[in-house]
Design a protein around this motif. Structure first.
Motif, PDB file in Angstrom:
ATOM      1  N   GLU A 117     -16.806  -8.169  26.460  1.00 17.02           N
ATOM      2  CA  GLU A 117     -15.435  -7.662  26.628  1.00 17.02           C
ATOM      3  C   GLU A 117     -14.444  -8.820  26.680  1.00 17.02           C
ATOM      4  OE1 GLU A 117     -14.780  -4.301  29.620  1.00 17.02           O
ATOM      5  OE2 GLU A 117     -16.872  -4.837  29.927  1.00 17.02           O
ATOM      6  N   LEU A 118     -14.783  -9.836  27.468  1.00 11.78           N
ATOM      7  CA  LEU A 118     -13.860 -10.977  27.594  1.00 11.78           C
ATOM      8  C   LEU A 118     -13.714 -11.696  26.259  1.00 11.78           C
ATOM      9  CD1 LEU A 118     -14.674 -12.487  31.123  1.00 11.78           C
ATOM     10  CD2 LEU A 118     -12.884 -10.880  30.471  1.00 11.78           C
ATOM     11  N   ALA A 119     -14.821 -11.796  25.507  1.00 15.26           N
ATOM     12  CA  ALA A 119     -14.762 -12.474  24.202  1.00 15.26           C
ATOM     13  C   ALA A 119     -13.834 -11.721  23.248  1.00 15.26           C
ATOM     14  CB  ALA A 119     -16.162 -12.593  23.611  1.00 15.26           C
ATOM     15  N   ALA A 120     -13.833 -10.399  23.334  1.00 11.07           N
ATOM     16  CA  ALA A 120     -12.985  -9.596  22.447  1.00 11.07           C
ATOM     17  C   ALA A 120     -11.500  -9.851  22.738  1.00 11.07           C
ATOM     18  CB  ALA A 120     -13.311  -8.114  22.611  1.00 11.07           C
ATOM     19  N   TYR A 121     -11.143  -9.955  24.022  1.00 14.30           N
ATOM     20  CA  TYR A 121      -9.749 -10.259  24.367  1.00 14.30           C
ATOM     21  C   TYR A 121      -9.386 -11.679  23.925  1.00 14.30           C
ATOM     22  CZ  TYR A 121      -9.473  -6.092  27.354  1.00 14.30           C
ATOM     23  OH  TYR A 121      -9.440  -4.814  27.821  1.00 14.30           O
ATOM     24  N   ARG A 122     -10.352 -12.594  24.121  1.00 12.75           N
ATOM     25  CA  ARG A 122     -10.118 -14.004  23.815  1.00 12.75           C
ATOM     26  C   ARG A 122      -9.876 -14.212  22.320  1.00 12.75           C
ATOM     27  NH1 ARG A 122     -15.102 -16.779  25.757  1.00 12.75           N
ATOM     28  NH2 ARG A 122     -14.497 -15.855  27.741  1.00 12.75           N
ATOM     29  N   ALA A 123     -10.562 -13.408  21.515  1.00  9.18           N
ATOM     30  CA  ALA A 123     -10.437 -13.540  20.058  1.00  9.18           C
ATOM     31  C   ALA A 123      -9.002 -13.295  19.601  1.00  9.18           C
ATOM     32  CB  ALA A 123     -11.390 -12.572  19.375  1.00  9.18           C
ATOM     33  N   LYS A 124      -8.221 -12.594  20.446  1.00  6.69           N
ATOM     34  CA  LYS A 124      -6.849 -12.272  20.047  1.00  6.69           C
ATOM     35  C   LYS A 124      -5.824 -13.290  20.536  1.00  6.69           C
ATOM     36  CE  LYS A 124      -7.633  -7.481  20.807  1.00  6.69           C
ATOM     37  NZ  LYS A 124      -7.014  -6.272  21.294  1.00  6.69           N
ATOM     38  N   LEU A 125      -6.278 -14.380  21.130  1.00  8.95           N
ATOM     39  CA  LEU A 125      -5.337 -15.411  21.575  1.00  8.95           C
ATOM     40  C   LEU A 125      -4.589 -15.991  20.384  1.00  8.95           C
ATOM     41  CD1 LEU A 125      -7.470 -17.441  24.172  1.00  8.95           C
ATOM     42  CD2 LEU A 125      -5.396 -16.145  24.639  1.00  8.95           C
ATOM     43  N   THR A 138       2.462  -8.525  27.308  1.00 12.29           N
ATOM     44  CA  THR A 138       1.742  -7.752  26.307  1.00 12.29           C
ATOM     45  C   THR A 138       2.542  -7.593  25.018  1.00 12.29           C
ATOM     46  OG1 THR A 138       0.839  -6.529  28.159  1.00 12.29           O
ATOM     47  CG2 THR A 138       0.434  -5.613  25.993  1.00 12.29           C
ATOM     48  N   GLY A 139       3.874  -7.440  25.177  1.00 13.72           N
ATOM     49  CA  GLY A 139       4.722  -7.214  24.010  1.00 13.72           C
ATOM     50  C   GLY A 139       5.006  -8.469  23.215  1.00 13.72           C
ATOM     51  N   ASP A 159      -3.694  -9.205  26.221  1.00 12.26           N
ATOM     52  CA  ASP A 159      -4.044  -7.784  26.081  1.00 12.26           C
ATOM     53  C   ASP A 159      -4.898  -7.273  27.237  1.00 12.26           C
ATOM     54  OD1 ASP A 159      -2.827  -6.954  23.860  1.00 12.26           O
ATOM     55  OD2 ASP A 159      -4.588  -6.981  22.543  1.00 12.26           O
ATOM     56  N   PHE A 160      -5.387  -8.213  28.037  1.00 13.61           N
ATOM     57  CA  PHE A 160      -6.331  -7.835  29.074  1.00 13.61           C
ATOM     58  C   PHE A 160      -5.686  -6.894  30.085  1.00 13.61           C
ATOM     59  CE2 PHE A 160      -8.370  -8.342  33.206  1.00 13.61           C
ATOM     60  CZ  PHE A 160      -9.700  -8.152  32.873  1.00 13.61           C
ATOM     61  N   ILE A 161      -6.343  -5.764  30.341  1.00 11.38           N
ATOM     62  CA  ILE A 161      -5.896  -4.838  31.381  1.00 11.38           C
ATOM     63  C   ILE A 161      -7.088  -4.605  32.303  1.00 11.38           C
ATOM     64  CG2 ILE A 161      -5.079  -2.504  31.890  1.00 11.38           C
ATOM     65  CD1 ILE A 161      -3.503  -2.513  29.355  1.00 11.38           C
ATOM     66  N   PRO A 162      -6.948  -4.959  33.581  1.00  6.48           N
ATOM     67  CA  PRO A 162      -8.108  -4.778  34.463  1.00  6.48           C
ATOM     68  C   PRO A 162      -8.457  -3.302  34.615  1.00  6.48           C
ATOM     69  CG  PRO A 162      -6.215  -5.644  35.679  1.00  6.48           C
ATOM     70  CD  PRO A 162      -5.797  -5.514  34.268  1.00  6.48           C
ATOM     71  N   SER A 163      -9.708  -3.047  34.880  1.00  2.86           N
ATOM     72  CA  SER A 163     -10.211  -1.680  35.039  1.00  2.86           C
ATOM     73  C   SER A 163      -9.362  -0.918  36.056  1.00  2.86           C
ATOM     74  CB  SER A 163     -11.669  -1.772  35.488  1.00  2.86           C
ATOM     75  OG  SER A 163     -11.883  -0.990  36.611  1.00  2.86           O
ATOM     76  N   ALA A 164      -9.130   0.363  35.797  1.00  2.00           N
ATOM     77  CA  ALA A 164      -8.228   1.165  36.632  1.00  2.00           C
ATOM     78  C   ALA A 164      -8.739   1.284  38.066  1.00  2.00           C
ATOM     79  CB  ALA A 164      -8.039   2.546  36.024  1.00  2.00           C
ATOM     80  N   ASN A 165     -10.041   1.118  38.288  1.00  2.00           N
ATOM     81  CA  ASN A 165     -10.525   1.243  39.674  1.00  2.00           C
ATOM     82  C   ASN A 165     -10.383  -0.053  40.471  1.00  2.00           C
ATOM     83  OD1 ASN A 165     -12.725  -0.394  39.112  1.00  2.00           O
ATOM     84  ND2 ASN A 165     -14.160   1.298  38.876  1.00  2.00           N
ATOM     85  N   HIS A 166      -9.752  -1.053  39.849  1.00  2.00           N
ATOM     86  CA  HIS A 166      -9.479  -2.288  40.584  1.00  2.00           C
ATOM     87  C   HIS A 166      -8.246  -2.083  41.453  1.00  2.00           C
ATOM     88  CE1 HIS A 166      -8.597  -6.388  41.547  1.00  2.00           C
ATOM     89  NE2 HIS A 166      -7.402  -6.228  41.053  1.00  2.00           N
ATOM     90  N   ALA A 167      -8.418  -2.210  42.760  1.00  5.50           N
ATOM     91  CA  ALA A 167      -7.352  -1.820  43.691  1.00  5.50           C
ATOM     92  C   ALA A 167      -6.681  -2.992  44.383  1.00  5.50           C
ATOM     93  CB  ALA A 167      -7.924  -0.882  44.751  1.00  5.50           C
ATOM     94  N   TYR A 213      -2.916 -10.160  37.090  1.00  5.26           N
ATOM     95  CA  TYR A 213      -2.283 -10.816  35.952  1.00  5.26           C
ATOM     96  C   TYR A 213      -3.340 -11.512  35.095  1.00  5.26           C
ATOM     97  CZ  TYR A 213       1.158 -13.470  33.329  1.00  5.26           C
ATOM     98  OH  TYR A 213       1.911 -13.997  32.324  1.00  5.26           O
ATOM     99  N   HIS A 214      -3.143 -11.474  33.749  1.00  6.68           N
ATOM    100  CA  HIS A 214      -4.175 -12.016  32.855  1.00  6.68           C
ATOM    101  C   HIS A 214      -4.228 -13.543  32.833  1.00  6.68           C
ATOM    102  CE1 HIS A 214      -0.516 -11.997  30.321  1.00  6.68           C
ATOM    103  NE2 HIS A 214      -1.052 -13.068  29.759  1.00  6.68           N
ATOM    104  N   GLY A 215      -3.132 -14.184  33.262  1.00 12.13           N
ATOM    105  CA  GLY A 215      -3.069 -15.648  33.188  1.00 12.13           C
ATOM    106  C   GLY A 215      -2.923 -16.282  34.554  1.00 12.13           C
ATOM    107  N   MET A 216      -2.536 -17.551  34.562  1.00  9.82           N
ATOM    108  CA  MET A 216      -2.413 -18.300  35.818  1.00  9.82           C
ATOM    109  C   MET A 216      -1.332 -19.354  35.647  1.00  9.82           C
ATOM    110  SD  MET A 216      -3.511 -18.718  38.902  1.00  9.82           S
ATOM    111  CE  MET A 216      -4.828 -17.504  38.841  1.00  9.82           C
TER     112      MET A 216
END
Ligand SMILES: *Cc1c(COP(=O)(O)O)cnc(C)c1O
Length: 457
Positions: free
Chosen positions: A445-453, A317-318, A332-340, A345-348
């Motif tokens: 939502e995904l498009a918004a994160y993608r725009a920051k690549l 992120t930094g 920047d992607f942070i999965p929803s807090a209720n994901h247990a 991780y945002h990548g692969m």
């Protein structure tokens, strides 16, 4: 050939433990894309990587050509404490499902860290010690990597500093205590101990953190502390290399009984267990010697392969790490807090990303309530309480076995049971109480994160 009864557990002898790791990249025609320096856009030079990582590990990271790499004696002897791990025939699960499919799982939860992560942790700690370092820093999400690394560092008498994603730190106090038992120090991330942590906290007050944040903090501390380097538990080429012991043992065990899998399934967070499990099988596939269906399973809430893009992105992120080309949702992607269920991780892994892009493997995503349903069914018939991460693979193995029930096909399915879930009882509790929901990010939502690549390549 006479019908041989396949035992419930196929154990290998100690001398059948692989003596070398297998480097899948050597057999890939299209190599994984190199890490880039974010400043210059040029491939990272070894000396640049050595500021962050141990030298021998940098060599392994950049080696796309050597197919087999010797496992040093010190690591080999440590492996002997908990390896070879069993390959289990899931007779009871097959019976419960009423499927003609034959299901096997490779169980990696049989060590105190509770997962496959120890296979790479011990290797990374060994190379750090050999280089004469004082210690290492790292991040941990669900906590298995931090635990594995703490064990490995205490074995080699190295200092171990872990930044633990805050939400896990609070949800899993006992994980933290296990790490401290092995002598590690554990800091919830983001923290005020680092510049990048302070920046993230100022921008996102009250954030529960992410792996991407914790990585930035751990890297900052490693770079600023004399005699320290940063180590990472997944994603990197070197980690997949170490994890190839999983696949090599699996192949030896199957070969002993003349079994050829049709489908190989693994959960995918950063891709290390899957990359390790499939390595020798994918090698055969790449060399045209055999064919297998290979399926990566990811959470619907963090779908990097199935809904991400194949592009250069930051690993953290930094934005202090090199750029990696991978299937990504954006750093920047942070999965929803209720994901247990882990796997957040945002990548692969670049290796798996390239294989997936070359259509040599498939990917699918599953909802967390379906994952926990599979986990519970599995625990009740096979006895092992699975980690939520592993249960993604269980879900798809069950689904494939149920398809066989419809068609009457006797397919052989192998999946990776990467670990146990004793520290995930808060998530199990939510599931049992009907409090678990399925959050799936929208296209917007995904498009918004993608725009920051970053705009590269
Ligand atoms: C870390 C972890 C995973 C996911 O990581 P990969 O690098 O994708 O393998 C899966 N299962 C368990 C038990 C883990 O600890």
């Amino acid at each position: 050939m006479p019908e041989t009864k396949i035992p419930y557990k196929i154990y290998l002898n100690e001398n059948e433990l692989p003596k070398q790791w297998y480097n899948l990249r050597a057999d890939m025609k299209n190599k994984p894309a190199p890490l880039l320096n974010p400043g210059t856009g040029e491939p990272m030079k070894p000396e640049e990587l050595e500021a962050v990582f141990c030298s021998e590990l940098v060599k392994q990271e950049l080696d796309n050509t050597t197919p087999y790499i010797d496992i040093p004696d010190e690591i080999y002897n440590f492996y002997k404490m908990y390896r070879p791990s069993p390959l289990v025939r899931a007779y009871f699960l097959e019976k419960k499902l009423g499927t003609p499919a034959k299901i096997y799982y490779k169980f990696e939860g049989n060590n105190t860290s509770g997962s496959h992560k120890l296979n790479s942790a011990i290797a990374q700690a060994y190379y750090a010690k050999k280089q004469g370092l004082k210690g290492v820093t790292t991040e941990t999400g669900a906590g298995q990597w931090g635990t594995a690394l703490s064990m490995a560092c205490s074995f080699f008498d190295l200092d171990c500093k872990v930044f633990m994603v805050k939400v896990s730190y609070e949800q899993k106090p006992f994980r933290r205590e296990v790490m401290r038992t092995y002598g590690a120090s554990v800091t919830p991330s983001p923290s005020t101990e680092t510049e990048v942590g302070k920046k993230i906290l100022a921008a996102h007050p009250g954030t529960t953190g992410s792996l991407g944040c914790a990585i930035s903090e751990a890297v900052e501390v490693a770079v600023k502390s004399e005699g320290y380097r940063y180590v990472l538990g997944s994603v990197l080429n070197q980690v997949l290399l170490h994890q190839s012991v999983i696949g090599l043992e699996t192949k030896t065990a199957l070969d002993k009984y003349g079994i050829k899998p049709d489908i190989i399934i693994g959960c995918a967070g950063g891709g290390s267990n899957l990359g390790g499990l499939i390595a020798p099988f994918m090698g055969e596939k790449l060399r045209g010697e055999a064919d297998y269906r290979i399926i990566a399973v990811e959470p619907a809430s963090c779908p990097s392969l199935t809904r991400g893009v194949y592009a250069y992105d930051f690993c953290d992120t930094g934005m202090v790490c090199p750029l990696a080309k991978m299937y990504t949702l954006g750093s920047d992607f942070i999965p929803s807090a209720n994901h247990a269920g882990g796997l957040r991780y945002h990548g692969m892994s670049s290796i798996l990303s390239q294989l997936y892009d070359d259509k040599l493997m498939e990917a699918t995503s599953v909802k967390q309530t379906d994952v926990f349903e599979a986990a519970e069914l599995f625990a009740r018939v096979e006895g092992i309480l699975p980690a939520p991460e592993s249960s993604h693979a269980i879900r798809v193995a069950i689904d494939e076995a149920l398809k066989c029930k419809e068609t009457g096909e006797e397919k052989t399915i192998v999946f990776g049971l990467t670990g146990t879930g004793y520290f995930d009882m808060v998530a199990y509790e939510k599931f049992h109480d009907g409090q678990m929901s399925d959050y799936i990010p929208t296209d917007d939502e995904l498009a918004a994160y993608r725009a920051k690549l970053p705009k590269i390549g």
